[in-house]
Design a protein around this motif. Sequence first.
Motif, PDB file in Angstrom:
ATOM      1  N   SER A  95      -9.902   8.047 -10.542  1.00  0.00           N
ATOM      2  CA  SER A  95      -9.294   7.673  -9.271  1.00  0.00           C
ATOM      3  C   SER A  95      -7.782   7.922  -9.331  1.00  0.00           C
ATOM      4  CB  SER A  95      -9.602   6.201  -8.984  1.00  0.00           C
ATOM      5  OG  SER A  95      -9.600   5.958  -7.616  1.00  0.00           O
ATOM      6  N   ASP A 154      -7.138  11.575  -9.106  1.00  0.00           N
ATOM      7  CA  ASP A 154      -7.190  12.033  -7.716  1.00  0.00           C
ATOM      8  C   ASP A 154      -5.911  11.652  -6.967  1.00  0.00           C
ATOM      9  OD1 ASP A 154      -9.618  13.169  -8.096  1.00  0.00           O
ATOM     10  OD2 ASP A 154     -10.783  11.498  -7.297  1.00  0.00           O
ATOM     11  N   HIS A 184      -3.660  14.456  -5.049  1.00  0.00           N
ATOM     12  CA  HIS A 184      -3.297  14.392  -3.626  1.00  0.00           C
ATOM     13  C   HIS A 184      -1.776  14.304  -3.464  1.00  0.00           C
ATOM     14  CE1 HIS A 184      -7.452  14.208  -2.766  1.00  0.00           C
ATOM     15  NE2 HIS A 184      -7.640  12.937  -3.075  1.00  0.00           N
ATOM     16  N   LEU A 188      -2.930  14.002   3.103  1.00  0.00           N
ATOM     17  CA  LEU A 188      -3.075  13.916   1.643  1.00  0.00           C
ATOM     18  C   LEU A 188      -2.423  12.647   1.101  1.00  0.00           C
ATOM     19  CD1 LEU A 188      -2.473  17.669   0.869  1.00  0.00           C
ATOM     20  CD2 LEU A 188      -4.505  16.365   0.158  1.00  0.00           C
ATOM     21  N   GLU A 215      -2.259   9.884   2.671  1.00  0.00           N
ATOM     22  CA  GLU A 215      -3.216   8.807   2.973  1.00  0.00           C
ATOM     23  C   GLU A 215      -4.333   8.764   1.942  1.00  0.00           C
ATOM     24  OE1 GLU A 215      -2.858   6.343   4.997  1.00  0.00           O
ATOM     25  OE2 GLU A 215      -0.933   7.295   5.488  1.00  0.00           O
ATOM     26  N   LYS A 216      -4.851   9.959   1.615  1.00  0.00           N
ATOM     27  CA  LYS A 216      -5.924  10.034   0.617  1.00  0.00           C
ATOM     28  C   LYS A 216      -5.445   9.489  -0.728  1.00  0.00           C
ATOM     29  CE  LYS A 216      -9.080  13.643   0.876  1.00  0.00           C
ATOM     30  NZ  LYS A 216      -9.447  15.086   0.901  1.00  0.00           N
ATOM     31  N   ALA A 253      -5.390   5.767  -0.712  1.00  0.00           N
ATOM     32  CA  ALA A 253      -6.726   5.165  -0.812  1.00  0.00           C
ATOM     33  C   ALA A 253      -7.215   5.117  -2.265  1.00  0.00           C
ATOM     34  CB  ALA A 253      -7.712   5.948   0.053  1.00  0.00           C
ATOM     35  N   CYS A 254      -6.766   6.041  -3.073  1.00  0.00           N
ATOM     36  CA  CYS A 254      -7.187   6.074  -4.483  1.00  0.00           C
ATOM     37  C   CYS A 254      -6.665   4.882  -5.272  1.00  0.00           C
ATOM     38  CB  CYS A 254      -6.701   7.355  -5.166  1.00  0.00           C
ATOM     39  SG  CYS A 254      -7.465   8.837  -4.531  1.00  0.00           S
TER      40      CYS A 254
END
Lengths: 338, 338
Positions: free
Chosen positions: A207, A210, A214, A302, A304-305, A308-309
């Motif tokens: 996570s 990622d 991002h 990106l 935002e992504k 979220a991680c």
Amino acid sequence: MTSIPPLPDTASGSELAPFDFLRPELDRVESRIHAQAREFDPAVEPYIAYILNTSGKRIRPALAFLAGGATGAIADDHHKLAVILELIHVATLVHDDIIDEAEIRRQAPTANAKWGNALSVLLGDCLFSHALMLSSEFEDSLIGRKIAISANEVCSGEIIQTQRRFDLQLTREDYFEIIRKKTAALFASAMELGARLNGRSEAVCESLRDFGLHLGTAYQIYDDCIDLIGEEKEYGKTLRTDLNKGKLTLPILNLLAGANERQREKLNRLLIQKEPIDIAALSSIADYVGAIEASLDTGQALVEKARACLEILDESEHKAALAGITSFLSVLLDGCRQ
Amino acid sequence: MTSIPPLPDTASGSELAPFDFLRPELDRVESRIHAQAREFDPAVEPYIAYILNTSGKRIRPALAFLAGGATGAIADDHHKLAVILELIHVATLVHDDIIDEAEIRRQAPTANAKWGNALSVLLGDCLFSHALMLSSEFEDSLIGRKIAISANEVCSGEIIQTQRRFDLQLTREDYFEIIRKKTAALFASAMELGARLNGRSEAVCESLRDFGLHLGTAYQIYDDCIDLIGEEKEYGKTLRTDLNKGKLTLPILNLLAGANERQREKLNRLLIQKEPIDIAALSSIADYVGAIEASLDTGQALVEKARACLEILDESEHKAALAGITSFLSVLLDGCRQ
């Protein structure tokens, strides 16, 4: 355009709101980076010291610390990881500046501007091999292996980018692959290995990896937009190099993707057949048709992504600082909207 | 001058008397080297394949095998070691050729001649990082660490050499330090790690390391003499580059060391103030006063020292082949006597 500051300069101590509490760690990594210079041959040390003083924003070290702090504690190995990632990054900057014939970086002459290409090729090699030598010293050999893999990815990304200069067949997918390798790979390693050094689960490591991918991708998009629309004085580096060197970045790829046949012909003429390229004209067109805004939107998505991680992590000031970095980049991206 | 062949070309299968029985191993390493090319990004592969086909004499792989065979058996890890060392070597050749502006290597255009400096810088980086990625895969992490250290030494050697171009204060000690790092370090690693992979004692590993250091140093002296006195056609590479690029090699350093004040002034004029340097004149003077012969004597003495390092080994065809290599180099050095 509003005034946009560069990403926080963690070396100089300014603009560091989101991770001010990391100052002692970053100061320590700064001294360790400088101590590394002294481990080179005495004949080489002054060159390395100059380069380390004038290159690199210490973003990767900051991420390694934050990942360490957010997944347990910041140990000595995190400092080592931080130093190694920064040395690899700085090595690639030295070689990039040769390739781009860049003369100024962070308000100072580049190595190639000061000492020529020959010595600079070797100084980059020396930094790179020194970093990989250090990375072979981790007790857990998986750490060294993963660093070596990401260093290799950075090199592959750079090479594909160089090889596809002025290639109007480049797709946005190709672009994303290039920037994932050349920029996001080291961001991802800083995050993943920061967690791995604390012995965290694969889910957490993945996570955070990622998150780094991002964030690194969004950061490169920001950097590419700045190259097209930023003010040199403000950023302390040579800008407008991408297009002149044939690097097709996201705003230009968006522009090409949205063009009809007649427009595409015009763009081809502007990009390939003119020397020098009229960047002001291209930038104005890209802005007018929304190609820059679309890039900034992609960057924001990106970010935002990435944010979220972070959900997998328990609350901590380090997690908050990682979230703070995403907010900061978000502000920078918004500042590019004209 | 009598006709002098280059060191055995282990890739092409010719002139391989001392280690003909290694042919299957070398063929296998050759295929593994080429298989490596396919592990690069498809966009990069053809470039890497070209470079691997046209660079490197596979001397380091041959040494890794012979050290393996002479200390136990040649295992899969020896093949891996062989590939890694050759990739590191080839990476440095690519960057050397940029720095020396060399256009021909082994009868083929160099990477920089074919694709320019920018791409070649990155191709070298890519080979180098790929090698260090492979070296992080050994089960015994000490192997990877030692490879990384010697790769770093190669880079340091290259840098000191470049930095001290046209520096008439360079001593013979400086020269020996440079060539120990830039050339002998990888020879030494091939030998030492070949033994270490068989779990042999420190004494054996050290002795083989010393063999590599002496042999590598002698080989570089031979190579430097060839650059001064060899025939391009015969060696298939650009010669006379050393002096024009300001590299002061042993024959020239011997010449400077033996000169009186008046002669030193003349040499300074020849070396520094003239453009292009009159290499034919310098070479004739160096020959006349015995400076080339003294270099060859130094090379021969090192070959003897290398041979003595083999005494620790039990008799085997691999040990005999290592001795054969020293004899071969001895013949090459003698062939340079005019």
